[in-house]
Design a protein around this motif. Structure first.
Motif, PDB file in Angstrom:
ATOM      1  N   ALA A   1       0.824  -1.211   0.000  1.00  0.00           N
ATOM      2  CA  ALA A   1       0.000   0.000   0.000  1.00  0.00           C
ATOM      3  C   ALA A   1       0.858   1.260   0.000  1.00  0.00           C
ATOM      4  O   ALA A   1       0.549   2.239  -0.691  1.00  0.00           O
ATOM      5  CB  ALA A   1      -0.932  -0.014   1.208  1.00  0.00           C
TER       6      ALA A   1
ATOM      7  N   VAL B   1      -7.065  -1.677   2.026  1.00  0.00           N
ATOM      8  CA  VAL B   1      -5.922  -2.593   2.122  1.00  0.00           C
ATOM      9  C   VAL B   1      -6.361  -3.893   2.779  1.00  0.00           C
ATOM     10  O   VAL B   1      -6.945  -3.890   3.865  1.00  0.00           O
ATOM     11  CB  VAL B   1      -4.771  -1.982   2.947  1.00  0.00           C
TER      12      VAL B   1
ATOM     13  N   GLY C   1      -1.626  -4.783  -6.084  1.00  0.00           N
ATOM     14  CA  GLY C   1      -1.844  -3.363  -5.849  1.00  0.00           C
ATOM     15  C   GLY C   1      -2.368  -2.765  -7.136  1.00  0.00           C
ATOM     16  O   GLY C   1      -1.775  -2.966  -8.203  1.00  0.00           O
TER      17      GLY C   1
END
Length: 292
Positions: free
Chosen positions: A210, A232, A257
């Protein structure tokens, strides 16, 4: 710039001499000839900041470097041109980077957590002081992606970013996929091999990925995406049964991600406020896809 300042060695200070800091110090010594040939200038490590000056160290200090526990020794030395921050953490790293920029030094850091959570003020300070703040090693340093987004793709319209941003989680999921072991066993192996920290929380809970995603968003779209607002989810609790079910349907599970322009945020700048959808999460990736 005068000829003398161009030809004298570039003075460097290392803030932190752990695994990464000592590795950098060793490479600067071993590759000194290569660096000199490619840049036309020597690099001299003048000071190394550590928490404990009496701790035994496997890697010797670079020749001529002074070991210190005082951050002011690095910041106030006029012979130091570049501070390389490799301490990790937030508060202490923020303090020494800010002080270095205020004293007219350039900064290189691998501190993704600091830059993601509190980097905007540091970038503004560097701009105001006309100093360089570089951070290629903070996100996928071996690819590399930071300079590509800053320079090579600066004229391109980025619609989405997606990737595997954490090597520890990827090793664990790959080992669970190839060997059929449970999460705990794969994590233990990763720790024994040095791929995972003793406390793997940042990696397996998705926070390391993150932090990197926030930095990539800033580069790709020029916006400061609040880290606290990022969705997240890590891989803690992933079971071998989950992996087997995914394989039966032709998928692999990867920690991804991703950031992309929202459907109503696709207009050109000025047409509408930029809206992004972003998050870190375990995802099903088809086995024919590159990320699998």
């Amino acid at each position: 710039m005068s000829k003398s300042s161009e030809t004298r060695p570039l003075g460097v200070a290392l803030a932190g001499f752990g695994t990464v800091g000592s590795g950098l110090g060793r490479l600067l010594v071993e590759n000194a000839d290569i660096i000199r040939r490619r840049t036309g200038r020597d690099v001299a490590v003048r000071a190394v900041l550590v928490r404990d000056a009496h701790k035994a160290r496997e890697v010797p200090l670079p020749p001529g470097a002074v070991l210190t526990t005082d951050p002011a020794r690095l910041v106030n030395d006029p012979g130091i041109d570049v501070l390389v921050e490799l301490m990790g953490g937030i508060d202490a790293a923020r303090g020494i980077i800010s002080a270095a920029l205020e004293h007219g030094k350039h900064v290189v850091t691998a501190n993704k957590a600091l830059l993601a959570e509190d980097g905007l003020a540091l970038f503004r300070l560097a701009r105001r002081k006309r100093r360089i703040l570089r951070y290629e090693a903070s996100v996928a340093g071996a690819i590399p992606v930071v300079q590509a987004l800053k320079e090579s793709l600066v004229g391109n319209r980025i619609e989405s970013l997606m990737g595997i941003l954490n090597g520890t989680s990827n090793y664990i999921l790959s080992e669970m996929t190839s060997s059929g072991v449970e999460f705990g066993e794969a994590l233990r192996q990763a720790q024994e091999l040095g791929f995972a920290e003793a406390d793997p929380t940042l990696d397996i809970d998705g926070h390391d990925a993150a932090h990197k995603l926030v930095l990539l968003i800033r580069l790709a779209w020029g916006v400061d995406y609040p880290y606290a607002a990022l969705a997240v989810r890590g891989i803690r609790g992933m079971a071998a049964l989950d992996i087997r079910f995914a394989r039966e349907f032709g998928y692999r599970i990867k920690l991804i991600g991703q950031a992309r322009l929202a459907a109503d945020g696709a207009g050109a700048p000025g047409d509408a406020p930029l809206r992004l959808e972003a998050g870190v999460f375990p995802a099903l990736v088809h086995h024919t896809f590159l990320l699998a």
